[in-house]
Design an enzyme around this catalytic site. Structure first.
Site, PDB file in Angstrom:
ATOM      1  N   MET A  27       0.837  -1.196   0.000  1.00  0.00           N
ATOM      2  CA  MET A  27       0.000   0.000   0.000  1.00  0.00           C
ATOM      3  C   MET A  27       0.876   1.252   0.000  1.00  0.00           C
ATOM      4  O   MET A  27       1.972   1.262   0.577  1.00  0.00           O
ATOM      5  CB  MET A  27      -0.897   0.013   1.246  1.00  0.00           C
ATOM      6  CG  MET A  27      -1.954  -1.083   1.281  1.00  0.00           C
ATOM      7  SD  MET A  27      -3.366  -0.732   0.215  1.00  0.00           S
ATOM      8  CE  MET A  27      -4.168   0.593   1.109  1.00  0.00           C
ATOM      9  N   ALA A  29       2.618   2.651  -2.261  1.00  0.00           N
ATOM     10  CA  ALA A  29       3.891   2.581  -2.991  1.00  0.00           C
ATOM     11  C   ALA A  29       3.832   3.323  -4.325  1.00  0.00           C
ATOM     12  O   ALA A  29       4.836   3.407  -5.027  1.00  0.00           O
ATOM     13  CB  ALA A  29       4.281   1.126  -3.219  1.00  0.00           C
ATOM     14  N   GLU A 104      -6.210  -3.097  -9.255  1.00  0.00           N
ATOM     15  CA  GLU A 104      -6.512  -3.895  -8.064  1.00  0.00           C
ATOM     16  C   GLU A 104      -6.905  -5.327  -8.435  1.00  0.00           C
ATOM     17  O   GLU A 104      -7.951  -5.835  -8.035  1.00  0.00           O
ATOM     18  CB  GLU A 104      -7.634  -3.227  -7.251  1.00  0.00           C
ATOM     19  CG  GLU A 104      -7.334  -1.806  -6.817  1.00  0.00           C
ATOM     20  CD  GLU A 104      -6.290  -1.705  -5.703  1.00  0.00           C
ATOM     21  OE1 GLU A 104      -5.658  -2.730  -5.377  1.00  0.00           O
ATOM     22  OE2 GLU A 104      -6.108  -0.598  -5.179  1.00  0.00           O
ATOM     23  N   VAL A 105      -6.038  -5.988  -9.180  1.00  0.00           N
ATOM     24  CA  VAL A 105      -6.346  -7.312  -9.718  1.00  0.00           C
ATOM     25  C   VAL A 105      -6.576  -8.338  -8.618  1.00  0.00           C
ATOM     26  O   VAL A 105      -7.248  -9.356  -8.839  1.00  0.00           O
ATOM     27  CB  VAL A 105      -5.230  -7.766 -10.686  1.00  0.00           C
ATOM     28  CG1 VAL A 105      -3.952  -8.102  -9.926  1.00  0.00           C
ATOM     29  CG2 VAL A 105      -5.677  -8.940 -11.540  1.00  0.00           C
ATOM     30  N   GLN A 106      -6.049  -8.101  -7.417  1.00  0.00           N
ATOM     31  CA  GLN A 106      -6.229  -9.060  -6.325  1.00  0.00           C
ATOM     32  C   GLN A 106      -7.676  -9.158  -5.864  1.00  0.00           C
ATOM     33  O   GLN A 106      -8.055 -10.115  -5.185  1.00  0.00           O
ATOM     34  CB  GLN A 106      -5.332  -8.698  -5.128  1.00  0.00           C
ATOM     35  CG  GLN A 106      -5.789  -7.526  -4.285  1.00  0.00           C
ATOM     36  CD  GLN A 106      -5.356  -6.189  -4.850  1.00  0.00           C
ATOM     37  OE1 GLN A 106      -4.700  -6.125  -5.894  1.00  0.00           O
ATOM     38  NE2 GLN A 106      -5.701  -5.110  -4.167  1.00  0.00           N
ATOM     39  N   CYS A 160       8.198   3.538   5.150  1.00  0.00           N
ATOM     40  CA  CYS A 160       7.592   3.016   6.371  1.00  0.00           C
ATOM     41  C   CYS A 160       6.917   4.141   7.149  1.00  0.00           C
ATOM     42  O   CYS A 160       7.514   5.195   7.390  1.00  0.00           O
ATOM     43  CB  CYS A 160       8.638   2.322   7.231  1.00  0.00           C
ATOM     44  SG  CYS A 160       7.981   1.637   8.772  1.00  0.00           S
ATOM     45  N   CYS A 198       7.987  -1.346   7.053  1.00  0.00           N
ATOM     46  CA  CYS A 198       9.191  -2.069   6.654  1.00  0.00           C
ATOM     47  C   CYS A 198       9.223  -3.426   7.354  1.00  0.00           C
ATOM     48  O   CYS A 198       8.370  -3.730   8.198  1.00  0.00           O
ATOM     49  CB  CYS A 198      10.441  -1.258   7.008  1.00  0.00           C
ATOM     50  SG  CYS A 198      10.690  -1.059   8.788  1.00  0.00           S
TER      51      CYS A 198
END
EC number: 2.7.1.21
Length: 209
Positions: A27, A29, A104-106, A160, A198
Site C-alpha cells: 500500500m 507505494a 486492483e487485480v487481487q 515506512c 518495513c
C-alpha cells in the site's frame, strides 16, 4: 527491463504481439499512480486503451480509477473478470482495442488470470496493478500467479509509516492496533485502515485464540 518505451512498443506491435505488465508492491507505494501514467502515455501515443476496476473498490469514485495523490483515469466498473472479456469483445467490434488496464487485480475472481493471458495471446497489451501481499504478509491471489506469467514486472516500495525506511508490507490497523489474523481478507478503506511498514516495523497479525 520493467517497462517498454513507445519505440519498443511499436516494434512489438508490428508483429501484433501482446504481453503482460505487472505493477505491484505494498500500500502507498505509488502503484496506481504508475498504472495511470503508463495507460495515459499509451493513449497519447494513439493506442486505444480500456481500463477496468473491481466494483468492490469504490473508495474515491465509481467512474474513475483514482490514485491516493488524485491522478485519475476513466474506467469500467465491473463485478467479474467475465465482464472484462465481454466488454473487450464488444469494443473490438467497434474499433480495435490495443491496451487493457486492470486495477486492483487481487480483488477479482481467480479466472481473471486466464482472461489476462487470453487477451495477451490475442495481441493486446495488458497492464495490471495489484498488491503482492495481504495484511498477513502472505501472497495475494492473482498477483502471485501473474508474477510468474508477466513479461514485465515492476515492484514498487513505499516509505515506512513508523521509521521512514523502505516499506514492502501493508499493516492493517483496527482501533489503533494491528488487525488480528482472522480479520476479513479484503477491506477497502484506504489510508484510515492501512499503513506501509518495513520488515522491522511490520507486526505479524496474531491469531485469535
Amino acid at each position: 527491463m520493467t517497462e517498454l518505451d513507445i519505440n519498443e512498443i511499436e516494434a512489438y506491435n508490428s508483429n501484433k504481439m501482446g504481453w503482460i505488465e505487472l505493477i505491484t508492491g505494498c500500500m502507498f507505494a505509488g502503484k496506481t499512480e504508475e498504472f495511470i501514467r503508463r495507460l495515459k502515455v499509451l493513449s497519447y501515443a494513439k493506442k486505444r486503451v480500456l481500463a477496468f476496476k473491481p466494483s468492490i473498490d469504490n473508495r474515491y469514485s465509481v467512474e474513475n480509477i483514482i490514485s491516493h495523490s488524485g491522478s485519475k483515469l476513466d474506467s469500467y466498473l465491473v463485478k467479474s473478470s467475465d465482464e472484462i472479456k465481454q466488454i473487450v469483445e464488444k469494443e473490438n467490434q467497434i474499433q480495435q482495442v490495443d491496451v487493457i488496464g486492470i486495477d486492483e487485480v487481487q480483488f477479482f475472481d481467480e479466472n481473471v488470470v486466464d482472461i489476462i493471458e487470453q487477451l495477451a495471446d490475442n495481441g493486446i497489451i495488458v497492464i495490471v496493478n495489484g498488491l503482492d501481499k495481504d495484511f498477513r504478509g502472505l501472497p495475494f491471489k492473482n498477483v502471485d500467479k501473474l508474477l510468474v506469467k508477466a513479461e514485465f514486472v515492476t515492484k514498487l516500495r513505499a516509505r515506512c509509516h513508523l521509521c521512514g525506511s523502505f516499506a514492502n508490507r501493508s499493516q492493517r490497523i483496527v482501533n489503533g492496533q494491528p488487525a488480528l489474523w482472522d480479520s476479513p481478507l479484503i477491506l477497502v478503506d484506504g489510508k484510515e485502515s492501512y499503513e506501509a511498514r518495513c520488515r522491522k516495523c511490520f507486526i505479524s497479525p496474531k491469531k485469535d485464540v
